[in-house]
Design an enzyme around this catalytic site. Structure first.
Site, PDB file in Angstrom:
ATOM      1  N   GLU A   1       8.997   8.834 -17.810  1.00  0.00           N
ATOM      2  CA  GLU A   1       7.558   9.124 -17.619  1.00  0.00           C
ATOM      3  C   GLU A   1       6.977   8.772 -19.185  1.00  0.00           C
ATOM      4  OE1 GLU A   1       7.271  13.413 -15.872  1.00  0.00           O
ATOM      5  OE2 GLU A   1       9.387  13.067 -16.126  1.00  0.00           O
TER       6      GLU A   1
ATOM      7  N   LYS B   1      16.491  22.127 -12.518  1.00  0.00           N
ATOM      8  CA  LYS B   1      15.789  20.671 -12.372  1.00  0.00           C
ATOM      9  C   LYS B   1      16.435  19.830 -13.249  1.00  0.00           C
ATOM     10  CE  LYS B   1      11.693  20.301 -12.207  1.00  0.00           C
ATOM     11  NZ  LYS B   1      10.714  19.439 -11.507  1.00  0.00           N
TER      12      LYS B   1
ATOM     13  N   HIS C   1       0.872  -1.222   0.034  1.00  0.00           N
ATOM     14  CA  HIS C   1      -0.187   0.057  -0.120  1.00  0.00           C
ATOM     15  C   HIS C   1       0.991   1.284   0.034  1.00  0.00           C
ATOM     16  CE1 HIS C   1      -3.178  -2.930   1.289  1.00  0.00           C
ATOM     17  NE2 HIS C   1      -2.270  -3.369   2.135  1.00  0.00           N
TER      18      HIS C   1
ATOM     19  N   SER D   1      14.651  21.603 -17.275  1.00  0.00           N
ATOM     20  CA  SER D   1      13.500  22.640 -17.262  1.00  0.00           C
ATOM     21  C   SER D   1      13.966  23.682 -18.243  1.00  0.00           C
ATOM     22  CB  SER D   1      12.997  23.023 -16.289  1.00  0.00           C
ATOM     23  OG  SER D   1      12.267  24.209 -16.321  1.00  0.00           O
TER      24      SER D   1
END
Ligand code: ARG
Length: 462
Positions: free
Chosen positions: A294, A287, A160, A281
């Site tokens: 992704e 970043k 979980h 970025s």
């Protein structure tokens, strides 16, 4: 788009096709990838026709040398694909006609595009599956290497997404190894099930020509001819199998991708990904983003949709061939492109992944991950029922939490408040490393078990 006449197939028609018809009917943009297999199948068919004396040896030779010329033209990108000729089959046949004249028309004796396209697809998928399997083998090796390097690295295991029990990081990576073992099996099963030759089923009824389907089967390395001509041209189960095997594999890759995204977040900070697999970025100079992972996560969705599309195309299709089936190529090529790149990307990320061992150990000992060990000890040493042990442990955890302490930092006096029989033998049991080493059941997380699993995996992979 030009309104040129498709000279091969339009003798029954008095009108040229409307542009919009050509536009919807053509598939050349997404079936030209079959050129190699189309020519391979045609050569086998021509050889068989000559062997069966349906064409002469001279005709067969002319056809085959023409086909070989076309192959070179396509490979050298000198071939002009024409949308008005619909598909790869008609484009090649038309060019053959230009190169060798009317004898080209004999190649289509005892054959239809309906059996031709299934044959091409099966030949192509066989090769693509081999390629996927070899890429998965490299991924499996990469995972084994990563697991081996991190056998004794302790990390939290989750259920979980809540801290459950401490585990070996090597064990964790080997969980993914198991998934890719099953993926390889699924792809191999797909390949072996599809390996029946549809060529000779013709449009759908077979043929009155004295063809020999066993000869073409042998030449094209199929196990046997397909049994039923109607099923041969209308079956796309093998496409569904391929899209399914790819979707499951992509789902596994997406699960790793998700963990990579989470782990590399500065909030969690379990690992670092090499700069060569990160992007930046356009506005925030600090970043480093895991874009590739992704995208792998998103591609699993595309592959699942392709599988769903194919099932939906098939579900109400009357026997035998219908043009709906032409749309399978888009799904296949899209799935193929995306599964190859997804495997490659995850392999590259794992190759460069560096674990943050201190952070992993620290997290592993948070969240009372050794509570099960305390309960187990009460069962083993006190002979309590597991339920009773569970209740005592839960109370001890509550007490520890209220006092902002870990279980191993409580005193014996603290423990005795909850059960006077508890002795100081409990303390070594609660040590996080000892907890991990104690899980020696087959397939458990003890490093000794992980070493065995890795050894077994290495043997399997050879
Ligand atoms: N391009 C077609 C396909 O991929 C070829 C099959 C036959 N076409 C036909 N009109 N029967 O399905």
């Amino acid at each position: 788009m030009s309104r040129k006449k498709n000279t091969i197939l339009r003798h029954r028609f008095s009108q040229k096709n409307k542009d919009v018809f050509t536009k919807i009917n053509t598939s050349i943009e997404f079936d030209k990838f079959l050129f190699n297999e189309d020519i391979e199948g045609s050569i086998a068919h021509a050889e068989m026709l000559a062997q069966q004396k349906i064409v002469t040896i001279a005709e067969k030779n002319k056809i085959i040398s023409g086909l070989k010329k076309i192959l070179i033209e396509i490979q050298k990108e000198k071939f002009i694909f024409k949308p008005e000729l619909e598909d790869i089959h008609m484009n090649i046949e038309n060019r053959l006609q230009e190169l060798i004249g009317d004898v080209a028309g004999k190649l289509h004796t005892a054959r239809s595009r309906n059996d031709q396209v299934v044959t091409d697809l099966k030949l192509w998928l066989r090769k693509d599956i081999d390629q996927i399997v070899s890429e998965l083998k490299y991924l499996k090796k990469t995972i084994i290497r990563l697991a081996e390097k991190n056998i004794e690295v302790i990390m939290p295991g989750f259920t979980h997404l809540q801290t459950a029990q401490p585990i070996s990081a090597g064990h964790y990576f080997m969980a993914y190894y198991e998934m890719f073992v099953r993926d390889v099996e699924r792809f191999k099963e797909t390949k072996s099930r599809l390996n029946k030759n549809p060529l000779g089923a013709c449009a759908m009824a077979g043929t009155s020509f004295k063809i020999n389907r066993f000869t073409t089967s042998k030449r094209l390395l199929f196990d046997a001819p397909t049994n039923n001509s109607i099923d041969s041209v209308s079956d796309r189960d093998f496409v569904i199998d391929y899209l399914y095997a790819s979707s499951v594999c992509a789902m596994h890759l997406s699960r790793i991708a998700e963990e990579i995204v989470l782990w590399s977040s500065n909030l969690i900070n379990f690992c670092k990904i090499n700069d060569d697999m990160m992007s930046s970025s356009s506005i925030m100079p600090q970043k480093k983003n895991p874009d590739a992972a992704e995208l792998v996560r998103a591609k699993a969705a595309l592959l699942t949709s392709n599988l769903s599309s194919m099932l939906n195309i098939m579900k109400a299709l009357p026997l035998s061939y219908s043009k709906d089936l032409q749309e399978d190529k888009r799904l296949i090529i899209d799935t193929s492109d995306n599964i190859h790149i997804s495997i490659e990307v995850i392999t590259e990320i794992l190759k460069g992944m560096k674990l943050n061992k201190e952070k992993l150990l620290e997290s592993a000992s948070d969240g009372y991950s050794n509570a099960t060990e305390l309960a187990d000890w009460l069962v083993k040493d006190m002979n309590y029922s597991f339920r009773k042990a569970h209740q005592i442990t839960a109370k001890i955890v509550n007490y520890a939490e209220e006092n902002h302490k870990k279980l191993e930092n409580l005193s014996l006096k603290d423990f005795k408040q909850f059960d006077k029989n508890i002795t100081d033998k409990i303390f070594p049991k609660l040590n996080i490393k000892n907890v991990v080493f104690s899980k020696t059941s087959y397939g458990g997380t003890s490093p000794l078990e992980v070493i065995k699993a890795i050894k077994k995996a290495k043997k399997e992979i050879e």
